[in-house]
Design a protein around this motif. Sequence first.
Motif, PDB file in Angstrom:
ATOM      1  N   UNK A 202       0.779  -1.407  -0.037  1.00  0.00           N
ATOM      2  CA  UNK A 202       0.128   0.191  -0.103  1.00  0.00           C
ATOM      3  C   UNK A 202       0.805   1.178   0.051  1.00  0.00           C
ATOM      4  N   UNK A 203       2.151   0.935  -0.052  1.00  0.00           N
ATOM      5  CA  UNK A 203       2.958   2.132  -0.271  1.00  0.00           C
ATOM      6  C   UNK A 203       3.214   2.605  -1.641  1.00  0.00           C
ATOM      7  N   UNK A 204       3.986   3.753  -2.050  1.00  0.00           N
ATOM      8  CA  UNK A 204       4.240   4.405  -3.373  1.00  0.00           C
ATOM      9  C   UNK A 204       5.175   3.517  -4.042  1.00  0.00           C
ATOM     10  N   UNK A 205       4.381   2.477  -5.075  1.00  0.00           N
ATOM     11  CA  UNK A 205       5.103   1.404  -5.662  1.00  0.00           C
ATOM     12  C   UNK A 205       6.097   1.741  -6.610  1.00  0.00           C
ATOM     13  N   UNK A 206       6.061   2.699  -7.335  1.00  0.00           N
ATOM     14  CA  UNK A 206       7.164   3.170  -8.212  1.00  0.00           C
ATOM     15  C   UNK A 206       8.410   3.885  -7.330  1.00  0.00           C
ATOM     16  N   UNK A 207       7.931   4.622  -6.382  1.00  0.00           N
ATOM     17  CA  UNK A 207       8.955   4.912  -5.461  1.00  0.00           C
ATOM     18  C   UNK A 207       9.884   4.081  -5.147  1.00  0.00           C
ATOM     19  N   UNK A 208       9.143   3.105  -4.630  1.00  0.00           N
ATOM     20  CA  UNK A 208       9.702   1.782  -3.953  1.00  0.00           C
ATOM     21  C   UNK A 208      10.734   1.006  -5.161  1.00  0.00           C
TER      22      UNK A 208
END
Length: 261
Positions: A202-208
């Motif tokens: 549920x976190x920013x997938x692209x940022x990860x």
Amino acid sequence: MPTSDQLVFSVEAGIATIRLNRPDVFNSINKPLALALQQHLRACQQDASVRAVLLTGTGKAFCAGQDLAEIVDPNSPGVSEIVEQHYNPIVQLIRELDKPVVAAVNGVAAGAGANLALACDVVVAKESASFIQAFSKIGLIPDSGGTYFLPRLIGMQRAAALMMTGDKVSAQEAVQMGMIYKTFPDETFDNEVVALVVKLATMPTKGLAYTKQLLNASFHNNLEQQLRCEADYQYRAGHTSDYREGVAAFIEKRKPTFTGE
């Protein structure tokens, strides 16, 4: 085609779960399992609904490494071919996957099984789990990226000693030496793992994904090159929908709702 009963795969709520499923042989890896694992890692990359991947095992072990019965089979390819065809692609797929991969080590992780876990982005383990670089016990060398990842995680001295002696490392010792992220009590392990993977999904997938790519690049970049890469990827992250949502949520004093875009 890979044999489906060697591995259990499911996708739910943005989480792809890959469960090694040969408990009678401690999830040791043979050709069907290796090819199935490759197939499903590729599927995770291609499926936009997948935002985090969980790799774990069925039964008492995470993975005991290579199934030695396959190696001694006269119709089996040689050890080096097995490494090149089965394990190397798995390690590369894990590292190239644009989503966080969590290894949930539910029991012993030995040989290639230990090193496949260490190739993942986050490694957690049951308190009763253990890690063994078992290769020297049968006259082989560590593969599956072990000689690459382990010295970077725990230092050359410890890596060399563990690889040469084949000593068992408890999960608690693995945390203390920086080999893995953390342990969870056996009785709450499953719930703790789910909570961790849900958080990542549920976190920013692209940022990860950009963070993962930068960590990969840091293994061969000098400082100047890495700083340039950080600036480049920060530009990309700053143009995502999740960045805009994160800033808006901060200003509005609310919990952000990230979509992975």
